[in-house]
Design an enzyme around this catalytic site. Structure first.
Site, PDB file in Angstrom:
ATOM      1  N   ARG A 211       0.838  -1.205   0.000  1.00 35.58           N
ATOM      2  CA  ARG A 211       0.000   0.000   0.000  1.00 35.58           C
ATOM      3  C   ARG A 211       0.865   1.244   0.000  1.00 35.58           C
ATOM      4  O   ARG A 211       1.728   1.389   0.869  1.00 35.58           O
ATOM      5  CB  ARG A 211      -0.910  -0.001   1.213  1.00 35.58           C
ATOM      6  CG  ARG A 211      -1.768  -1.253   1.211  1.00 35.58           C
ATOM      7  CD  ARG A 211      -2.963  -1.134   2.068  1.00 35.58           C
ATOM      8  NE  ARG A 211      -3.727  -2.376   1.944  1.00 35.58           N
ATOM      9  CZ  ARG A 211      -4.904  -2.574   2.470  1.00 35.58           C
ATOM     10  NH1 ARG A 211      -5.481  -1.637   3.168  1.00 35.58           N
ATOM     11  NH2 ARG A 211      -5.528  -3.728   2.294  1.00 35.58           N
ATOM     12  N   GLU A 213       0.805   4.019   1.203  1.00 39.57           N
ATOM     13  CA  GLU A 213       0.330   4.936   2.242  1.00 39.57           C
ATOM     14  C   GLU A 213       1.238   6.153   2.260  1.00 39.57           C
ATOM     15  O   GLU A 213       2.450   6.022   2.362  1.00 39.57           O
ATOM     16  CB  GLU A 213       0.418   4.275   3.636  1.00 39.57           C
ATOM     17  CG  GLU A 213      -0.207   2.904   3.764  1.00 39.57           C
ATOM     18  CD  GLU A 213      -1.689   2.975   4.097  1.00 39.57           C
ATOM     19  OE1 GLU A 213      -2.231   4.086   4.149  1.00 39.57           O
ATOM     20  OE2 GLU A 213      -2.286   1.894   4.282  1.00 39.57           O
ATOM     21  N   ARG A 219       1.730   2.852  12.912  1.00 35.64           N
ATOM     22  CA  ARG A 219       0.934   1.638  12.656  1.00 35.64           C
ATOM     23  C   ARG A 219       0.662   1.359  11.181  1.00 35.64           C
ATOM     24  O   ARG A 219      -0.181   0.531  10.853  1.00 35.64           O
ATOM     25  CB  ARG A 219      -0.363   1.669  13.461  1.00 35.64           C
ATOM     26  CG  ARG A 219      -1.246   2.840  13.141  1.00 35.64           C
ATOM     27  CD  ARG A 219      -2.340   3.003  14.196  1.00 35.64           C
ATOM     28  NE  ARG A 219      -2.976   4.298  14.029  1.00 35.64           N
ATOM     29  CZ  ARG A 219      -4.000   4.504  13.221  1.00 35.64           C
ATOM     30  NH1 ARG A 219      -4.535   3.530  12.543  1.00 35.64           N
ATOM     31  NH2 ARG A 219      -4.510   5.711  13.106  1.00 35.64           N
ATOM     32  N   HIS A 220       1.356   2.054  10.287  1.00 39.15           N
ATOM     33  CA  HIS A 220       1.226   1.772   8.854  1.00 39.15           C
ATOM     34  C   HIS A 220       2.559   1.353   8.263  1.00 39.15           C
ATOM     35  O   HIS A 220       3.589   1.960   8.550  1.00 39.15           O
ATOM     36  CB  HIS A 220       0.738   3.013   8.090  1.00 39.15           C
ATOM     37  CG  HIS A 220      -0.694   3.320   8.338  1.00 39.15           C
ATOM     38  ND1 HIS A 220      -1.096   4.191   9.316  1.00 39.15           N
ATOM     39  CD2 HIS A 220      -1.821   2.859   7.749  1.00 39.15           C
ATOM     40  CE1 HIS A 220      -2.427   4.263   9.309  1.00 39.15           C
ATOM     41  NE2 HIS A 220      -2.878   3.459   8.362  1.00 39.15           N
ATOM     42  N   GLU A 357      -7.310  -0.348  14.694  1.00 42.56           N
ATOM     43  CA  GLU A 357      -8.068  -1.338  13.929  1.00 42.56           C
ATOM     44  C   GLU A 357      -7.168  -2.525  13.595  1.00 42.56           C
ATOM     45  O   GLU A 357      -6.019  -2.352  13.210  1.00 42.56           O
ATOM     46  CB  GLU A 357      -8.558  -0.694  12.625  1.00 42.56           C
ATOM     47  CG  GLU A 357      -9.302  -1.650  11.725  1.00 42.56           C
ATOM     48  CD  GLU A 357      -9.331  -1.171  10.270  1.00 42.56           C
ATOM     49  OE1 GLU A 357      -9.767  -0.044  10.014  1.00 42.56           O
ATOM     50  OE2 GLU A 357      -8.897  -1.955   9.395  1.00 42.56           O
ATOM     51  N   SER A 360     -10.653  -5.821   8.898  1.00 39.36           N
ATOM     52  CA  SER A 360     -11.886  -5.449   8.189  1.00 39.36           C
ATOM     53  C   SER A 360     -12.448  -6.717   7.563  1.00 39.36           C
ATOM     54  O   SER A 360     -11.676  -7.569   7.127  1.00 39.36           O
ATOM     55  CB  SER A 360     -11.624  -4.465   7.058  1.00 39.36           C
ATOM     56  OG  SER A 360     -11.267  -3.226   7.575  1.00 39.36           O
ATOM     57  N   ARG A 408       0.002  -5.734  12.941  1.00 42.70           N
ATOM     58  CA  ARG A 408      -0.809  -5.060  13.969  1.00 42.70           C
ATOM     59  C   ARG A 408      -1.216  -6.038  15.068  1.00 42.70           C
ATOM     60  O   ARG A 408      -1.311  -5.666  16.236  1.00 42.70           O
ATOM     61  CB  ARG A 408      -2.044  -4.438  13.329  1.00 42.70           C
ATOM     62  CG  ARG A 408      -1.676  -3.224  12.508  1.00 42.70           C
ATOM     63  CD  ARG A 408      -2.911  -2.454  12.153  1.00 42.70           C
ATOM     64  NE  ARG A 408      -2.562  -1.315  11.327  1.00 42.70           N
ATOM     65  CZ  ARG A 408      -3.443  -0.455  10.876  1.00 42.70           C
ATOM     66  NH1 ARG A 408      -4.720  -0.597  11.175  1.00 42.70           N
ATOM     67  NH2 ARG A 408      -3.047   0.563  10.142  1.00 42.70           N
TER      68      ARG A 408
HETATM   69  P1  AMO Z   1      -8.219  -3.399   5.118  1.00 47.79           P
HETATM   70  O1  AMO Z   1      -7.784  -2.434   4.084  1.00 47.79           O
HETATM   71  O2  AMO Z   1      -8.937  -2.839   6.312  1.00 47.79           O
HETATM   72  O3  AMO Z   1      -9.188  -4.501   4.496  1.00 47.79           O
HETATM   73  O4  AMO Z   1      -6.965  -4.234   5.625  1.00 47.79           O
HETATM   74  C1  AMO Z   1      -7.130  -5.300   6.537  1.00 47.79           C
HETATM   75  C2  AMO Z   1      -6.142  -5.172   7.692  1.00 47.79           C
HETATM   76  O5  AMO Z   1      -4.809  -5.189   7.196  1.00 47.79           O
HETATM   77  C3  AMO Z   1      -3.997  -4.366   8.014  1.00 47.79           C
HETATM   78  N1  AMO Z   1      -3.396  -3.302   7.205  1.00 47.79           N
HETATM   79  C4  AMO Z   1      -2.195  -2.743   7.422  1.00 47.79           C
HETATM   80  N2  AMO Z   1      -1.249  -2.972   8.335  1.00 47.79           N
HETATM   81  C5  AMO Z   1      -0.133  -2.243   8.288  1.00 47.79           C
HETATM   82  N3  AMO Z   1       0.117  -1.290   7.373  1.00 47.79           N
HETATM   83  C6  AMO Z   1      -0.802  -1.015   6.423  1.00 47.79           C
HETATM   84  N4  AMO Z   1      -0.546  -0.074   5.518  1.00 47.79           N
HETATM   85  C7  AMO Z   1      -2.020  -1.756   6.410  1.00 47.79           C
HETATM   86  N5  AMO Z   1      -3.123  -1.743   5.643  1.00 47.79           N
HETATM   87  C8  AMO Z   1      -3.924  -2.693   6.128  1.00 47.79           C
HETATM   88  C9  AMO Z   1      -4.889  -3.787   9.089  1.00 47.79           C
HETATM   89  C10 AMO Z   1      -6.248  -3.867   8.458  1.00 47.79           C
HETATM   90  O6  AMO Z   1      -7.287  -3.910   9.418  1.00 47.79           O
HETATM   91  N6  AMO Z   1      -9.897  -6.631   1.662  1.00 47.79           N
HETATM   92  C11 AMO Z   1     -10.110  -6.135   3.004  1.00 47.79           C
HETATM   93  C12 AMO Z   1     -10.248  -7.271   4.006  1.00 47.79           C
HETATM   94  C13 AMO Z   1     -11.519  -8.071   3.820  1.00 47.79           C
HETATM   95  O7  AMO Z   1     -12.600  -7.465   3.718  1.00 47.79           O
HETATM   96  O8  AMO Z   1     -11.415  -9.314   3.838  1.00 47.79           O
HETATM   97  C14 AMO Z   1      -8.934  -5.243   3.376  1.00 47.79           C
HETATM   98  O9  AMO Z   1      -7.888  -5.265   2.795  1.00 47.79           O
HETATM   99  O10 AMO Z   1      -4.793  -4.631  10.239  1.00 47.79           O
END
Ligand code: AMO
Ligand code: ATP
Length: 434
Positions: A211, A213, A219-220, A357, A360, A408
């Site tokens: 990602r 970001e 936390r990212h 979080e 999701s 996380r």
């Molecule tokens: P989402 O985008 O909420 O959902 O991602 C799911 C979980 O992945 C982790 N996460 C991250 N951890 C660290 N750095 C990041 N940049 C990052 N982005 C995401 C988080 C987050 O809650 N497709 C949906 C899931 C689904 O519906 O099955 C999805 O990707 O813990």
């Protein structure tokens, strides 16, 4: 290495070959000690200068710290030695000398800043505390895998070079694929869904997500590990049950199998697996509860996403893990199904830890016409997703699932301050190597 004995297994009376790193050298005059460290612990090697060959004493006492050595000798009981035994050496071989100037001190006597640790992960993971984090990480992944297998899911691996994004266009890393535009995968979302319509029905994947970001936060990550689950013939509530089971399995495995590591991290007393079912708050209840805390400058209104401040306020109020369910449809992605009796309300859910979080998930839109309409509503071109939508014309069962961020999870299990501590080689805006 043939005949090598781990330091933890060295028994008095045995003749052993131990191999590892020079943790410490202590020269007390007539006697000198080399503390040798391997993955199982440490052992003292004694050099009684008057009683030993000069060359042997020289080899064992002139070596620099963190050099790799092999020592052949006899194990003797010695109550004054740190582990109650010591090796009386016959030979010492320096297998790989270390520069006397080290970028960080693996004995942990001198603290290093996180960037220095990340630049020198090899040396950093010679420290018990840093090593413990990754032993716990491995145990969590093992436990989660085992849990998914117990609930009948098959482990899959889906492509990481893909043609389309799923989780919002701005966070994509574009790459060139033989002259064509492609992307690093943000989530296995569409692929895991395609597999619930296959003969596998119930699948999981533990793999990287990418990602772009923009923000630099504790936390990212730009490359994270996602623990994904997806199953045919279940709804969002059953997906939450599995999600809760997976998180619980992780905590229980750490509790049962990582006591030594928890001790090293200073968490032995405070660590506890979450008790009782995770409360499930609807989005509506969640925003009311946040507003009632009075901790936000501005009250939340229906349709707002939960800001970081709102998540923290709610986390303090609830005091443990909790789900937020029934989010407004407009803030959940196209693949999440709306409630049949209320189109403004989705079956999407998040699992929250009081700090952030974690997950999701939701029930998915499995009806072809509604799925295609959803793309259009979100301004996405359904043609670009034809590889995905097409399969919904050939018998796609109702299904649900979730994605759980591994880093996380580890971070919240151990109370780590920064998510970078939970990855060996983190990728963030400043960090592309090592
Ligand atoms: P989402 O985008 O909420 O959902 O991602 C799911 C979980 O992945 C982790 N996460 C991250 N951890 C660290 N750095 C990041 N940049 C990052 N982005 C995401 C988080 C987050 O809650 N497709 C949906 C899931 C689904 O519906 O099955 C999805 O990707 O813990
Ligand atoms: P010893 O006769 O007990 O082996 P030493 O007289 O040969 O000892 P010293 O130079 O007097 O050696 O010891 C220095 C210090 O090291 C003392 O405080 C002693 O208690 C300690 N010491 C000696 N041997 C050991 C050992 N095997 N493990 C840990 N400490 C030791």
């Amino acid at each position: 290495m043939e005949n090598r004995t781990y330091t933890a297994d060295a028994e008095p009376g045995e003749r052993v070959t131990v191999a590892g790193w020079v943790h410490e050298l202590r020269d007390l005059g007539g006697i000198a000690f080399l503390i040798l460290r391997d993955k199982t612990g440490k052992i003292q090697v004694k050099f009684a200068k008057d009683e030993m060959d000069d060359d042997l004493v020289e080899a064992g006492t002139s070596v620099s710290r963190e050099s790799v050595v092999t020592v052949v000798g006899t194990v003797e009981e010695e109550p004054r030695a740190p582990t109650g035994v010591e090796v009386v050496p016959e030979s010492v071989e320096v297998v790989a000398p270390a520069d006397p100037e080290l970028p960080l001190d693996p004995s942990g006597k001198v603290d290093a800043e996180l960037p220095t640790r990340l630049d020198n992960r090899t040396l950093d993971l010679r420290r018990d505390e840093a090593k413990a984090i990754f032993e716990i990480r491995a145990e969590i992944l093992r436990a989660v895998r085992e849990y998914f297998r117990e609930v009948g899911a098959t482990e899959i691996n889906t492509p990481k070079i893909v043609a389309t994004g799923t989780e919002g266009g701005t966070e994509l890393f574009p790459i060139t694929y033989f002259g064509e535009e492609a992307f690093m995968n943000q989530s296995p979302q569409l692929f895991k869904q395609l597999m619930v319509g296959s003969g596998l029905e119930r699948v999981f994947e533990i793999g990287p997500i990418f990602r772009a970001e923009e923000h630099n936060t504790p936390r990212h990550l730009n490359e994270a590990t996602s623990i994904d689950f997806e199953s045919a013939f279940i709804d969002h509530r059953e997906a939450m049950d599995v999600c809760e089971g997976a998180v619980r399995a992780a905590y229980e495995a750490v509790d049962e199998n990582c006591r030594e590591q928890l001790e090293l991290l200073g968490l032995a007393d405070e660590f506890e697996a979450p008790e009782g079912a995770f409360p499930r708050l609807s989005y509506g209840e969640a925003i009311e509860r946040v507003n009632a805390t009075g901790e936000l400058d501005e009250q939340l209104v229906w349709g707002d996403d939960l800001s970081t401040e709102a998540e923290k306020a709610l986390g303090r109020d609830v005091g443990g893990h909790y789900f937020v369910t029934d989010w407004p449809s407009e803030i959940k992605p196209f693949y999440i199904k709306d409630h049949d009796d209320d189109e403004a309300l989705s079956t999407g859910f998040d699992l929250m830890h009081p700090r952030m979080e974690l997950v999701s998930g939701g029930q998915r839109e499995h009806r072809y016409d509604e799925l295609v309409a959803g793309f259009e509503q979100q301004g996405l071109d359904p043609d670009a997703f034809e590889y995905y939508t097409k399969m919904f014309r050939y018998g796609m069962p109702p299904h649900a699932g979730f994605g759980l961020g591994a880093e996380r999870l580890l971070m919240t299990v151990l109370g780590l301050e920064n998510i970078r501590e939970a990855v060996l080689f983190p990728r963030d805006r400043q960090r592309l190597s090592p």
